[in-house]
Design an enzyme around this catalytic site. Sequence first.
Site, PDB file in Angstrom:
ATOM      1  N   SER A   1       0.657  -1.314  -0.230  1.00 39.42           N
ATOM      2  CA  SER A   1       0.073   0.002  -0.073  1.00 39.42           C
ATOM      3  C   SER A   1       0.696   1.199  -0.028  1.00 39.42           C
ATOM      4  CB  SER A   1      -0.570   0.123   1.584  1.00 39.42           C
ATOM      5  OG  SER A   1      -1.921  -0.769   1.385  1.00 39.42           O
TER       6      SER A   1
ATOM      7  N   HIS B   1      -3.720   0.801  -5.060  1.00 42.78           N
ATOM      8  CA  HIS B   1      -3.971  -0.618  -5.395  1.00 42.78           C
ATOM      9  C   HIS B   1      -3.450  -1.135  -6.691  1.00 42.78           C
ATOM     10  CE1 HIS B   1      -4.076  -1.155  -0.632  1.00 42.78           C
ATOM     11  NE2 HIS B   1      -2.851  -2.119  -1.270  1.00 42.78           N
TER      12      HIS B   1
ATOM     13  N   HIS C   1      -5.551  -9.503  -2.002  1.00 47.41           N
ATOM     14  CA  HIS C   1      -5.485  -9.434  -0.584  1.00 47.41           C
ATOM     15  C   HIS C   1      -6.889 -10.390  -0.098  1.00 47.41           C
ATOM     16  CE1 HIS C   1      -4.271  -5.330  -0.511  1.00 47.41           C
ATOM     17  NE2 HIS C   1      -3.233  -5.923   0.452  1.00 47.41           N
TER      18      HIS C   1
ATOM     19  N   TYR D   1      -9.184 -10.457   1.672  1.00 47.80           N
ATOM     20  CA  TYR D   1     -10.521  -9.564   2.407  1.00 47.80           C
ATOM     21  C   TYR D   1     -11.466  -9.199   0.948  1.00 47.80           C
ATOM     22  CZ  TYR D   1      -7.450  -5.429   1.171  1.00 47.80           C
ATOM     23  OH  TYR D   1      -6.813  -4.610   0.853  1.00 47.80           O
ATOM     24  N   GLU D   2     -10.772  -8.869  -0.158  1.00 42.71           N
ATOM     25  CA  GLU D   2     -11.244  -9.370  -1.482  1.00 42.71           C
ATOM     26  C   GLU D   2     -12.065 -10.247  -1.912  1.00 42.71           C
ATOM     27  OE1 GLU D   2      -8.955  -6.329  -4.490  1.00 42.71           O
ATOM     28  OE2 GLU D   2      -7.119  -7.669  -2.840  1.00 42.71           O
TER      29      GLU D   2
ATOM     30  N   ALA E   1       2.008  -2.527   4.086  1.00 44.59           N
ATOM     31  CA  ALA E   1       2.345  -0.865   5.159  1.00 44.59           C
ATOM     32  C   ALA E   1       1.657  -1.425   6.315  1.00 44.59           C
ATOM     33  CB  ALA E   1       1.333  -0.075   5.025  1.00 44.59           C
TER      34      ALA E   1
ATOM     35  N   MET F   1      -2.573  -6.862   6.428  1.00 46.09           N
ATOM     36  CA  MET F   1      -3.358  -7.815   6.270  1.00 46.09           C
ATOM     37  C   MET F   1      -3.298  -8.586   5.174  1.00 46.09           C
ATOM     38  SD  MET F   1      -6.382  -5.430   6.287  1.00 46.09           S
ATOM     39  CE  MET F   1      -6.683  -4.263   7.328  1.00 46.09           C
ATOM     40  N   SER F   2      -1.869  -8.655   4.905  1.00 45.72           N
ATOM     41  CA  SER F   2      -1.048  -9.320   3.573  1.00 45.72           C
ATOM     42  C   SER F   2      -0.389 -10.030   3.926  1.00 45.72           C
ATOM     43  CB  SER F   2      -0.764  -8.225   2.036  1.00 45.72           C
ATOM     44  OG  SER F   2      -0.170  -7.135   2.991  1.00 45.72           O
TER      45      SER F   2
ATOM     46  N   ASN G   1       1.384   3.493  11.262  1.00 43.22           N
ATOM     47  CA  ASN G   1       0.007   3.885  12.108  1.00 43.22           C
ATOM     48  C   ASN G   1       0.708   2.914  13.206  1.00 43.22           C
ATOM     49  OD1 ASN G   1      -1.217   1.747  10.610  1.00 43.22           O
ATOM     50  ND2 ASN G   1      -2.483   1.812  12.340  1.00 43.22           N
TER      51      ASN G   1
ATOM     52  N   HIS H   1      -7.397   4.271   6.379  1.00 44.21           N
ATOM     53  CA  HIS H   1      -6.486   4.326   5.299  1.00 44.21           C
ATOM     54  C   HIS H   1      -5.889   5.307   4.902  1.00 44.21           C
ATOM     55  CE1 HIS H   1      -5.288   1.369   1.535  1.00 44.21           C
ATOM     56  NE2 HIS H   1      -6.282   2.284   1.539  1.00 44.21           N
TER      57      HIS H   1
HETATM   58  N1  HPA Z   1      -4.366  -3.124  10.678  1.00 41.19           N
HETATM   59  C1  HPA Z   1      -4.590  -3.632   9.850  1.00 41.19           C
HETATM   60  N2  HPA Z   1      -3.510  -4.063   8.590  1.00 41.19           N
HETATM   61  C2  HPA Z   1      -2.909  -2.751   8.425  1.00 41.19           C
HETATM   62  C3  HPA Z   1      -2.347  -1.390   9.310  1.00 41.19           C
HETATM   63  C4  HPA Z   1      -2.929  -1.850  11.044  1.00 41.19           C
HETATM   64  O1  HPA Z   1      -3.496  -0.728  11.867  1.00 41.19           O
HETATM   65  N3  HPA Z   1      -1.946  -0.326   9.220  1.00 41.19           N
HETATM   66  C5  HPA Z   1      -1.493  -0.953   7.660  1.00 41.19           C
HETATM   67  N4  HPA Z   1      -2.407  -1.388   6.974  1.00 41.19           N
END
Ligand code: HPA
Length: 284
Positions: free
Chosen positions: A32, A63, A85, A87-88, A115, A216-217, A240, A254
């Site tokens: 990301s 993406h 991913h 989640y898709e 990320a 998530m990857s 973050n 996001h």
């Molecule tokens: N959680 C899950 N996936 C992420 C995060 C997060 O805080 N930041 C970037 N991808």
Amino acid sequence: MSQFGRSEIEAALAAVRERTQHQPHIGLVLGSGLGPLAQSIDDAVIIPTEELPHWPVSTVQGHAGKLYLGTLEGQSVIALRGRSHLYEGYHPSQVALSIRVMQLMGVHTVILTNAAGGLNEAYTPGDLMLIADHINFVGLAGLNPLLGANDERLGPRFPSMTHVYDRELRQRAREIAQSQHLPLQEGVYVGIAGPSFETPAEIRFLRMIGADAVGMSTVVEATAARHGGMRVLGISGITNKAVDSTETDAEPTHEEVLEASKLIAPRMEALLRGVLRGLPRDTR
Ligand code: HPA
């Protein structure tokens, strides 16, 4: 969700080969906000992944799904911008299609970037984290890319996951980071399915089981790549701080992830370039 096997992999591979003679030996997956790094690849043949049969279409903002085949730091590379991913709604074997295509093209080293949220309280957004090991949370719970009949031509039935993230490559990355003053942490990445971010209770749980960053990857791709005998390097960009209390106004978004990626992208590029420069030109 349907499971992919050799025929889908070969059809996608054939479509890539129709478009280019490139024989990459290093694969890059750009996470990301890191997609723009693909523009640094020289003389790239660019293939929109929607033109490839069976390719799971990436549906996320930030993406765009494209393959870039070209040269970076003198290395013949294939880079995926816009991975897919879980989640898709894709099966893990579909998420791993990119890795399998790379494997059958002769790629011996895969560099996975992402990320991630920082669980470790010492981490600051903007840090890079070398992945020392991972927790494939969804894999442990049954969503492993290697589920189903095993294709021995791709790898063994029961592959070891003791050394997923190559020790030599990690050492190389540490040296580059040190010489270039890049903030590099090293820790455990836990892969969850998403797309919802974690609750504060989940954050505290993930910390407790030994994870330093959450995303998530990556874990699906890393599992397939190790199964396929490829060397793997994984680098997270910490975008973050994970929120571990309900009694605060802080929330991950996001947008925040993409914003922090702007700080991370030049650092990631410097690290990737350094690692690529130090790799032999074509050994396996
Ligand atoms: N959680 C899950 N996936 C992420 C995060 C997060 O805080 N930041 C970037 N991808």
